[in-house]
Design a protein around this motif. Structure first.
Motif, PDB file in Angstrom:
ATOM      1  N   CYS A   1       0.839  -1.279   0.106  1.00 47.19           N
ATOM      2  CA  CYS A   1      -0.086  -0.196  -0.020  1.00 47.19           C
ATOM      3  C   CYS A   1       0.945   1.244   0.108  1.00 47.19           C
ATOM      4  CB  CYS A   1      -0.946   0.060   1.104  1.00 47.19           C
ATOM      5  SG  CYS A   1      -2.167  -1.356   0.957  1.00 47.19           S
ATOM      6  N   ASP A   2       2.038   1.236   0.865  1.00 44.66           N
ATOM      7  CA  ASP A   2       2.950   2.277   0.783  1.00 44.66           C
ATOM      8  C   ASP A   2       3.245   2.718  -0.632  1.00 44.66           C
ATOM      9  OD1 ASP A   2       4.700   3.990   2.433  1.00 44.66           O
ATOM     10  OD2 ASP A   2       6.148   2.865   1.305  1.00 44.66           O
ATOM     11  N   ILE A   3       3.432   1.852  -1.246  1.00 47.18           N
ATOM     12  CA  ILE A   3       4.109   1.952  -2.868  1.00 47.18           C
ATOM     13  C   ILE A   3       2.951   2.225  -3.861  1.00 47.18           C
ATOM     14  CG2 ILE A   3       5.058   0.452  -4.716  1.00 47.18           C
ATOM     15  CD1 ILE A   3       6.560  -1.201  -2.975  1.00 47.18           C
ATOM     16  N   TRP A   4       1.790   1.438  -3.397  1.00 43.94           N
ATOM     17  CA  TRP A   4       0.469   1.850  -4.170  1.00 43.94           C
ATOM     18  C   TRP A   4       0.284   3.292  -4.424  1.00 43.94           C
ATOM     19  CZ3 TRP A   4      -4.706  -0.998  -4.045  1.00 43.94           C
ATOM     20  CH2 TRP A   4      -5.316  -1.075  -5.389  1.00 43.94           C
ATOM     21  N   VAL A   5       0.030   3.682  -3.177  1.00 39.66           N
ATOM     22  CA  VAL A   5      -0.499   5.047  -3.135  1.00 39.66           C
ATOM     23  C   VAL A   5       0.232   6.174  -3.742  1.00 39.66           C
ATOM     24  CG1 VAL A   5       0.481   5.716  -0.736  1.00 39.66           C
ATOM     25  CG2 VAL A   5      -1.590   6.799  -1.133  1.00 39.66           C
ATOM     26  N   ARG A   6       1.578   5.924  -3.667  1.00 39.49           N
ATOM     27  CA  ARG A   6       2.608   6.573  -4.429  1.00 39.49           C
ATOM     28  C   ARG A   6       2.551   6.669  -6.120  1.00 39.49           C
ATOM     29  NH1 ARG A   6       7.929   5.590  -2.185  1.00 39.49           N
ATOM     30  NH2 ARG A   6       6.926   3.790  -1.290  1.00 39.49           N
ATOM     31  N   LEU A   7       2.310   5.434  -6.342  1.00 40.83           N
ATOM     32  CA  LEU A   7       2.162   5.180  -7.878  1.00 40.83           C
ATOM     33  C   LEU A   7       0.771   5.788  -8.394  1.00 40.83           C
ATOM     34  CD1 LEU A   7       2.959   1.277  -8.305  1.00 40.83           C
ATOM     35  CD2 LEU A   7       4.550   3.344  -9.027  1.00 40.83           C
ATOM     36  N   MET A   8      -0.248   5.872  -7.564  1.00 38.45           N
ATOM     37  CA  MET A   8      -1.441   6.304  -7.950  1.00 38.45           C
ATOM     38  C   MET A   8      -1.423   8.128  -7.761  1.00 38.45           C
ATOM     39  SD  MET A   8      -3.791   4.074  -8.836  1.00 38.45           S
ATOM     40  CE  MET A   8      -5.342   4.816  -8.601  1.00 38.45           C
ATOM     41  N   ALA A   9      -0.612   8.505  -7.055  1.00 39.55           N
ATOM     42  CA  ALA A   9      -0.463   9.908  -6.691  1.00 39.55           C
ATOM     43  C   ALA A   9      -0.734  10.862  -8.039  1.00 39.55           C
ATOM     44  CB  ALA A   9       0.663  10.369  -5.786  1.00 39.55           C
ATOM     45  N   PRO A  10       0.200  10.583  -8.980  1.00 42.59           N
ATOM     46  CA  PRO A  10       0.105  11.518 -10.375  1.00 42.59           C
ATOM     47  C   PRO A  10      -1.277  11.450 -10.964  1.00 42.59           C
ATOM     48  CG  PRO A  10       2.108  10.151 -10.450  1.00 42.59           C
ATOM     49  CD  PRO A  10       1.338   9.457  -9.358  1.00 42.59           C
ATOM     50  N   ILE A  11      -1.946  10.428 -10.805  1.00 43.91           N
ATOM     51  CA  ILE A  11      -3.345  10.237 -11.431  1.00 43.91           C
ATOM     52  C   ILE A  11      -4.258  10.743 -10.728  1.00 43.91           C
ATOM     53  CG2 ILE A  11      -4.962   8.835 -12.676  1.00 43.91           C
ATOM     54  CD1 ILE A  11      -2.961   7.028 -13.034  1.00 43.91           C
ATOM     55  N   THR A  12      -4.467  10.341  -9.359  1.00 47.15           N
ATOM     56  CA  THR A  12      -5.456  10.558  -8.348  1.00 47.15           C
ATOM     57  C   THR A  12      -4.676  11.338  -7.096  1.00 47.15           C
ATOM     58  OG1 THR A  12      -5.187   8.487  -7.226  1.00 47.15           O
ATOM     59  CG2 THR A  12      -6.862   8.595  -9.189  1.00 47.15           C
ATOM     60  N   PRO A  13      -4.329  12.520  -7.247  1.00 47.48           N
ATOM     61  CA  PRO A  13      -3.884  12.821  -6.199  1.00 47.48           C
ATOM     62  C   PRO A  13      -4.457  13.429  -4.878  1.00 47.48           C
ATOM     63  CG  PRO A  13      -4.049  14.861  -7.891  1.00 47.48           C
ATOM     64  CD  PRO A  13      -4.458  13.257  -8.473  1.00 47.48           C
ATOM     65  N   HIS A  14      -5.690  13.700  -4.966  1.00 50.03           N
ATOM     66  CA  HIS A  14      -6.564  13.882  -3.880  1.00 50.03           C
ATOM     67  C   HIS A  14      -6.498  12.542  -3.076  1.00 50.03           C
ATOM     68  CE1 HIS A  14      -7.568  16.564  -7.065  1.00 50.03           C
ATOM     69  NE2 HIS A  14      -7.429  17.638  -6.278  1.00 50.03           N
ATOM     70  N   ALA A  15      -7.180  11.580  -3.768  1.00 54.52           N
ATOM     71  CA  ALA A  15      -7.266  10.420  -2.982  1.00 54.52           C
ATOM     72  C   ALA A  15      -5.924  10.061  -2.251  1.00 54.52           C
ATOM     73  CB  ALA A  15      -7.868   9.276  -3.924  1.00 54.52           C
ATOM     74  N   SER A  16      -4.707   9.948  -3.049  1.00 52.30           N
ATOM     75  CA  SER A  16      -3.582   9.442  -2.572  1.00 52.30           C
ATOM     76  C   SER A  16      -3.158  10.392  -1.411  1.00 52.30           C
ATOM     77  CB  SER A  16      -2.460   9.525  -3.647  1.00 52.30           C
ATOM     78  OG  SER A  16      -2.817   8.541  -4.867  1.00 52.30           O
ATOM     79  N   GLU A  17      -3.669  11.751  -1.456  1.00 48.72           N
ATOM     80  CA  GLU A  17      -3.254  12.613  -0.423  1.00 48.72           C
ATOM     81  C   GLU A  17      -3.907  12.201   0.847  1.00 48.72           C
ATOM     82  OE1 GLU A  17      -0.381  14.479  -0.086  1.00 48.72           O
ATOM     83  OE2 GLU A  17      -0.796  15.639  -1.751  1.00 48.72           O
ATOM     84  N   GLU A  18      -5.268  11.765   0.757  1.00 47.88           N
ATOM     85  CA  GLU A  18      -6.098  11.642   1.789  1.00 47.88           C
ATOM     86  C   GLU A  18      -5.464  10.197   2.543  1.00 47.88           C
ATOM     87  OE1 GLU A  18      -8.640  13.381   2.857  1.00 47.88           O
ATOM     88  OE2 GLU A  18      -9.470  12.192   4.071  1.00 47.88           O
TER      89      GLU A  18
END
Length: 967
Positions: free
Chosen positions: A777-794
């Motif tokens: 999850c620690d990796i996944w949330v960062r991989l997604m951050a450029p596409i879904t920055p708000h969800a990733s930030e949350e």
RNA sequence: GCGGGAGUAGCCAAGCCAGGUCAAAGGCGGCAGACUUAAGAUCUGCUCUCGUAGGAGUUCAGGGGUUCAAAGCCCCUCUCCCGCACCA
């Protein structure tokens, strides 16, 4: 309101408050300067614009996480005619324009009163432009774009004008600018050139260039316009409409006979025209004029088909090669009765000999006659058929025709090669001129007037053929990355085709040409090097530098490095240190590392940007990369306001959620192809986002742990860690190669698949699973951050991580954890499950309780490895020979043949485990999993020690292809 | 007309440049199952054809060619989309 709106707003506010995306030079960090062309602010943006900006933001965010100091600025465009035009239409009370603006304003205001109040202010283009600039920037923020807004400006700013003035002074110095004649559609009533938007009818009209041939006649010329000047050698007579009005006019000092309306048109075409005498066409019918090529005398004949309002109203006749001329002449032969009144005898007309001057295969000596007869055309009134015949002959002769021996120095040459030479030759002898007409009729201005062609004398051009310019531009193009690479062709075609381009106009908002202030630099020519302006714009308005301080020397110093800061400070009154700061900031950010936009800009804006950069800047500041994404369509069709299927940008965050839109926009199509927005696909995308949030929400808070072999984790945990790291590696590679869709699929679908599989594996102890999941999850949330920055930030904050995920480190694959062997073994298990299912299905309802798995013997694995290592070509004989030299394999001669045949059939080796032992071990580890998947008891045998095999199945086992027995 | 690009299973869409691991990723739709009182949502499996043992057959616009091997390379044909200048 979308369920995501609340936290999306929250993070946008925090980013702004903490100035997360404000970028300043930092010599310790590598910089990355990304631009997307600024929007044109004459209205609200829509969902299609969003695709391009979303992709741009994705790149910016990814590079930022990779550790680059990323500058992603934005400004707005207001120069040109559209805003001004709309303002004029609003002022004039045009209901369509008013409705169009109201529609846009309703997106931003609650009540009709507010809408009307705002609309009332739209009588000043500045108000319109700044209103939309403001709301567009809000829309961009609401989509989570990571823009540094401190550097914004508009192209109408006085300070911006100074940049453009400098740019055009530079062009002038280099001799890239010239003046000349230029034809364009023109409304005599409005006194203006007209563009597509100004037209009521004939919007697609282009300008057609006729050659006006000056046939000697009396003490002047009979001027006939033609598209086929090479046919002068086939002339037999002239056609004049006896009922039309003609004039003798003095045109640039020469006496011409042309139709009255042609004389009026020539006035608009930059000719000095003075009408001397008006007369009816009948007056000159029966008179004679002289041929161009041999000076012989030729007769003028009457012709009703000649339209005095088309071109010059004078037509020379080539009956051998022009169907209209042939049929008109034939009509006179058949019925010469009308000729007497012009004093022309039937015998004279019948005596006219048709001249054949073009040789073409498949036709007789008179192709016009062939075309008329094959269509059975009765007389000159069958316009449709004649037009068709003309097209046929024109095309055939142009591509395949050869000039005959009666064509003087042009004899023997092909029509398509000779045309320009004939014109040049006539020009030398002052036998021709140019006459312009719109290619379709009618063309009507919105004011109701018939549109003509106007020729602007003194039009300013950028001459892309200036010595050396194109060569430099080619060099820049060849060294630049174009992604997707397929678009390079389009650039190359454009570069070949660029010649001169008008760069200034008489109307619109913009910068005046510094050396000729009557002209305003047009809006595609004033937005080519402005990326440089972003590097200093915030200093200019932050320090309240006045436009008049931005002298030529200022830009020379800051952008080129010419002159000393001391002298420039004296000259401009700008603080010395500030000058140095700006110079350094420019040097830090420039060049523009990536410019991202849509391919429709290739043939103009992007090509101009390359040309202008090479003209102004030294090579190290040329554009590094251009990336492109195609447009967006709606439910398989084009978006259009009339269809009412345009989704405004402002509605997207409310209706779908910014992250949902962003995910859709990058995952629905690769950048190079059109993207279809389909409403029914939105829930799927939303669901993928939700799955991501649920899983990371649940496991992200646990303590991440990486399991090494010595920790003795379950094999599936090793597989899982390996897959996660492989995904990191592949996802990053997809981004590097701009395969954004593959990237999105990898970090959503594929990641999700891997995780759900892992979560299903009940043999993994809870603690081990949670540790591994938290790691993923620690990796996944960062991989997604450029596409879904708000969800990733949350999620990032829920995971109690430091700072913003937007600034977190982009994951790098841990090579130690990538274990191809365990991924292969896993594939063997999965394919075994598929095989069991297939067989069970084929057994159609027969009761099954148990499955026996037989692993291939160890020597087969050795054989496979041996073949792989020998890297042999796929020839059965060679492989056999290779294996048979080894006594170990020789023992199993027959089975060796079996395995080699299989290799040949499968076109190579297939996935299998490293050894029989490990393959068996993986199966043993997965017994619980396999059993759960297929609903059978599972027994794993080693093929060198088979205790139970009633149907003798074990012998079919191959490495990676477990043999089965189901009972 | 000039220039650029595309045609892939019911639909959308990867793959094509660097031929074999491609019956062809991913998604939609469809079918079956799980969960559920039910529906929806969600999850799992299947989804070119045939097959009671993991196999076979036929596919990537149409036609021809190169090759041991073609969705991919070459040639021809058909169909569709986009740009062409003062419009940003």
């Amino acid at each position: 309101m979308s369920e995501f709106a609340k936290y999306e707003k929250k993070w946008q506010k925090r980013w702004k408050k903490d100035k997360v995306f404000e970028a300043d030079p930092d010599p310790r960090r590598k910089k990355f300067f990304l631009t997307v062309p600024y929007p044109y602010t004459n209205g609200a943006l829509h969902i299609g614009h969003g695709r391009t900006y979303t992709v741009g933001d994705l790149i910016a965010r990814w590079r930022r996480m990779q550790g680059y100091n990323v500058l992603f600025p934005m400004a707005s465009h207001m120069t040109g005619t559209p805003i001004l035009g709309m303002v004029e239409r609003i002022k004039a009370g045009d209901p369509k324009a008013i409705e169009q603006y109201k529609r846009d304003l309703r997106l931003y205001f609650e009540t009709e009163e507010e809408v009307n109040a705002q609309l009332a202010k739209f009588v000043d283009p500045w108000v319109t432009a700044s209103f939309f600039a403001k709301v567009i920037s809000q829309d961009f923020d609401a989509l989570g774009y990571s823009i540094d807004w401190r550097r914004k400006f508009t192209t109408g700013d006085k300070t911006y004008n100074k940049l453009i003035e400098w740019q055009y002074q530079k062009f002038m110095e280099k001799g890239y600018i010239r003046q000349g004649n230029y034809p364009l559609l023109y409304c005599p009533n409005c006194g203006n050139p007209v563009g597509e938007d100004d037209l009521l009818q004939g919007e697609t009209a282009k300008i057609k260039e006729f050659t006006a041939i000056k046939w000697p006649f009396e003490d002047g010329y009979l001027v006939a316009a033609t598209l086929r000047p090479e046919t002068i050698f086939g002339v037999t007579n002239m056609w004049i409409n006896p009922k039309a009005t003609y004039v003798w006019a003095k045109v640039d000092g020469e006496k011409w006979v042309i139709s009255k309306s042609a004389a009026e048109k020539l006035r608009l075409q930059a000719k000095e025209v003075e009408v001397i005498e008006e007369f009816s066409g009948a007056k000159i019918v029966g008179k004679k004029f002289r041929a161009i090529h041999d000076d012989h005398e030729i007769l003028i004949l009457p012709a009703g088909f000649v339209d005095p309002t088309n071109a010059t109203g004078v037509v020379y006749s080539v009956p051998g090669h022009a169907p209209f001329d042939y049929i008109a002449l034939r009509d006179l032969w058949d019925n010469p009765s009308g000729l007497a009144e012009y004093g022309i005898s039937a015998e004279v007309v019948r005596g006219i000999e048709i001249i054949s001057m073009i040789d073409i295969k498949g036709y007789s000596e008179f192709p016009a006659k062939d075309a008329v007869e094959s269509r059975d055309i009765k007389n000159q009134h069958e316009d449709g058929k004649l037009e068709d015949a003309t097209q046929e002959i024109y095309k055939a002769e142009f591509y395949e025709g050869l000039m005959k021996e009666n064509c003087g120095q042009f004899s023997g040459r092909s029509i398509k090669d000779v045309k320009d030479d004939v014109i040049a030759w006539m020009k030398e002898n002052n036998s021709c001129d140019v006459f312009y007409e719109p290619d379709i009729r009618p063309v009507i201005c919105k004011c109701g007037t018939d549109v003509q062609v106007g020729v602007f004398a003194g039009q300013w051009f950028l001459d892309y053929l200036s010595p050396g310019w194109k060569d430099k531009a080619w060099k820049a193009l060849n060294e630049m990355s174009i992604v997707p690479e397929t678009f390079r062709n389009l650039f190359e075609a454009t570069f070949d085709w660029l010649t001169q381009r008008p760069c200034a106009r008489k109307r619109g908002i913009g910068t005046r040409l510094p050396f000729d202030p009557d002209w305003i630099i047009e809006s595609l020519s004033d937005s080519t090097i402005y990326m440089a302006f972003y590097t200093i714009a915030h200093h200019i308005h932050g320090n309240k530098i006045k436009p008049e301080q931005l002298k030529y020397e200022f830009f020379e110093y800051v952008f080129i490095g010419k002159g000393t800061p001391k002298k420039v400070a004296e000259k401009t009154g700008i603080d010395l240190d500030l000058l140095k700061t700006m110079r350094n900031e420019f040097k830090y950010w420039y060049p523009n590392d990536q410019r991202h936009t849509a391919p429709s800009h290739i043939s103009n804006h992007l090509s101009f940007a390359i040309f202008h950069h090479v003209a102004i800047f030294p090579e190290k500041y040329w554009l590094k990369m251009i990336s492109l994404n195609e447009h967006l369509i709606m439910e398989g069709g084009k978006m259009s306001k009339s269809k009412g299927n345009v989704i405004p940008l402002v509605e997207i965050p409310k209706k779908y959620g910014a992250d949902v839109y962003r995910l859709y926009a990058v995952s629905a199509a690769e950048p190079g192809s059109l993207m279809d927005w389909r409403e029914k696909d939105v829930p799927t995308v939303k669901n993928r986002l939700r799955q991501f949030m649920d899983i990371v929400g649940k496991y992200g808070k646990k303590e991440p742990k990486v399991y090494a072999k010595k920790d003795k984790p379950k094999t599936v945990t090793l597989w899982f860690q390996s897959r996660v790291n492989t995904i990191v590696k592949q996802a990053t590679e997809f981004l590097e190669s701009f395969k954004l869709r593959d990237f999105a699929i990898m970090v959503t679908s594929e990641m999700n698949r891997v995780i759900s599989h892992y979560l299903k594996r009940s043999e993994v102890p809870k603690q081990e699973m949670e540790g591994a999941m938290a790691y993923a999850c620690d990796i996944w949330v960062r991989l997604m951050a450029p596409i879904t920055p708000h969800a990733s930030e949350e999620l990032w904050s829920k995971m109690k991580r430091e700072g913003y995920v937007s600034l977190a480190k982009w994951p790098t694959p841990n090579k130690k954890l990538i274990d191809i062997e365990s991924e292969r073994s896993h594939d063997v298990v999965e394919s075994t499950i598929r095989d069991i299912r297939e067989i069970v299905r084929l057994m159609k309802g027969k009761k099954t309780t148990q499955v026996h798995l037989y692993v291939a013997p160890e020597w087969m694995f050795d054989a496979m490895r041996s073949i792989r290592e020998a890297n042999l070509p796929l020839i059965v004989g060679n492989i056999m020979k290779h294996l048979m030299t080894n006594p170990e394999f020789r023992k199993h001669g027959k089975e060796v043949k079996f395995i080699v045949d299989r290799i040949a059939k499968e076109n190579g080796l297939w996935v299998h485990s490293r050894s029989a032992r490990s393959e068996r071990q993986v199966l043993l580890d997965s017994v619980k999993h396999i059993s759960a998947e297929v609903g059978l008891d599972v027994v794993v045998h080693a093929s060198d020690n088979v205790t139970y095999d009633p149907q003798n199945k074990a012998r079919f086992a191959l490495p990676g292809r477990v043999s089965l027995f189901i009972e």
